[in-house]
Design an enzyme around this catalytic site. Structure first.
Site, PDB file in Angstrom:
ATOM      1  N   LYS A 140      37.918  36.472  31.072  1.00  0.00           N
ATOM      2  CA  LYS A 140      37.908  37.725  31.822  1.00  0.00           C
ATOM      3  C   LYS A 140      39.293  38.020  32.160  1.00  0.00           C
ATOM      4  O   LYS A 140      39.832  39.418  32.018  1.00  0.00           O
ATOM      5  CB  LYS A 140      37.222  37.548  33.222  1.00  0.00           C
ATOM      6  CG  LYS A 140      35.730  37.261  32.926  1.00  0.00           C
ATOM      7  CD  LYS A 140      35.010  37.207  34.319  1.00  0.00           C
ATOM      8  CE  LYS A 140      33.456  36.739  34.197  1.00  0.00           C
ATOM      9  NZ  LYS A 140      32.812  36.179  35.202  1.00  0.00           N
ATOM     10  N   GLN A 192      33.175  34.348  41.281  1.00  0.00           N
ATOM     11  CA  GLN A 192      32.631  33.468  40.040  1.00  0.00           C
ATOM     12  C   GLN A 192      31.585  32.825  40.573  1.00  0.00           C
ATOM     13  O   GLN A 192      31.890  32.119  41.275  1.00  0.00           O
ATOM     14  CB  GLN A 192      33.604  32.758  39.380  1.00  0.00           C
ATOM     15  CG  GLN A 192      33.438  32.157  37.885  1.00  0.00           C
ATOM     16  CD  GLN A 192      32.867  33.161  36.837  1.00  0.00           C
ATOM     17  OE1 GLN A 192      33.352  34.284  36.632  1.00  0.00           O
ATOM     18  NE2 GLN A 192      31.818  32.851  36.345  1.00  0.00           N
ATOM     19  N   ASP A 218      30.519  43.450  39.512  1.00  0.00           N
ATOM     20  CA  ASP A 218      29.260  42.290  38.968  1.00  0.00           C
ATOM     21  C   ASP A 218      27.979  43.143  39.356  1.00  0.00           C
ATOM     22  O   ASP A 218      27.067  43.143  38.532  1.00  0.00           O
ATOM     23  CB  ASP A 218      29.284  41.179  39.613  1.00  0.00           C
ATOM     24  CG  ASP A 218      29.738  40.131  38.864  1.00  0.00           C
ATOM     25  OD1 ASP A 218      29.953  40.166  37.393  1.00  0.00           O
ATOM     26  OD2 ASP A 218      30.226  38.968  39.561  1.00  0.00           O
TER      27      ASP A 218
END
Ligand code: NDP
Length: 284
Positions: free
Chosen positions: A54, A98, A121
């Site tokens: 990422k 995460q 997200d």
């Protein structure tokens, strides 16, 4: 029939190129680069790989990434305090925690603490709710990426019977909502589904996200179906396979995503798309 392969790497690369161009336009207009805070707790090896990629993606498109690594034994209250800090920081447009988190920390509490307009997200109940009521904004990355892959085939999705195998909060459920949004008739299967083979056989569009290596054999698949395999499973010999048995599925499907090189790169590209979207909304 031999299926056409949906090339997630190529489609994601094109999307990253588009995002990089838009970031350059922002910069030339005197605005700051979008900022993404990536919070990682502990050192789960798979998560470390994801976070590294990422960050690499951010660098490629000109997004400023702000990494924060916290020890595995951190308490939920300390993690919430870090989220509050990023929530209040105007130079941070997107916040990503995460997953998975250490078992002592409830992920729902953490996700709910992220400001919905920084929830890149797309997991916050506010953003899921917007998708439910057909007003999507920051959309969960994997399902939205899967939709872009389906749309790349040029096949009309309206009126098709879509079957989603897997009903998790981050993949299966929002995937079903995305398919409903484009006019599919949607069936959602999960571990209590009675006759999975019969449900799969009815799918014009099949999306599988269960996390069981090659569980769906090709001979369950309706001839001509579009197949999206979300699963990522590492075998004992280190090979990565999906939830669908790829070779036999290729003999039935009209279009199929490979693993790797299908949904994975698109998920990452949509994260960049969401970060830019969050930045453009905050500081037009
Ligand atoms: P979860 O474990 O959270 O959810 C799995 C879902 O599959 C559950 O709804 C479960 O049912 C269902 N399921 C499990 N076994 C069966 C079965 N035998 N028959 C029918 N349904 C079953 O997984 P995720 O949704 O997080 O991830 C799924 C897969 O996708 C994993 O391989 C993961 O690595 C991959 N993934 C890939 C991404 C990408 O970018 N390509 C991103 C995110 C995930 P129930 O609800 O009843 O328990």
């Amino acid at each position: 029939m031999t299926a056409h392969i949906i090339d997630g790497n190529a489609i994601a690369r094109a999307l990253r190129g588009e995002i990089a161009r838009k970031v350059r336009v922002r910069l030339s207009g005197g605005r700051a680069a979008p900022g993404l805070a990536v919070i990682m707790v502990g050192n789960n090896p798979a998560s470390e790989v994801y976070v590294r990629s990422k960050r690499r993606d951010c660098a490629e498109v000109g997004i400023r990434d702000i990494g924060l690594n916290l020890p595995a034994n951190i308490g939920a209250s300390q993690l919430l305090a870090e989220i509050d800090r990023f929530n209040a920081d105007p130079s941070v447009d997107g916040i990503l925690v995460q997953l998975p988190l250490p078992t002592a920390i409830d992920p729902n509490t953490i996700i709910e603490r992220i400001r919905p307009d920084k929830d890149v997200d797309g997991f916050h109940p506010y953003n899921i709710g917007r998708l439910v009521v057909r007003m999507p904004l920051l959309r969960p990355c994997t399902p939205y990426g899967a939709m872009r892959l389906l749309e790349s085939t040029g096949v009309s999705l309206r009126g098709q019977h879509a079957v989603v195998v897997g009903a998790s909060n981050i993949v299966g459920r929002p995937m079903a909502l995305e398919l409903l949004l484009v006019g599919c008739t949607v069936t959602i299967c999960h571990s209590a589904t009675r006759d999975l083979a019969a449900e799969v056989a009815r799918a014009d569009v099949l999306v599988v996200a269960i996390g069981k290596p090659e569980m769906i054999p090709g001979d369950w698949i309706k001839p001509g179906a579009l197949v999206v395999d979300v699963g990522i499973n590492r075998l004992a010999d280190n090979r990565i396979v999906g939830d669908v048995h790829f070779e036999s599925a290729c003999e039935r499907a009209s279009w199929i995503t490979p693993v790797p090189g299908g949904v994975g790169p698109m998920t990452r590209a949509i994260l960049l798309h969401n970060t830019l979207l969050a930045a453009d909304r905050d500081r037009p």
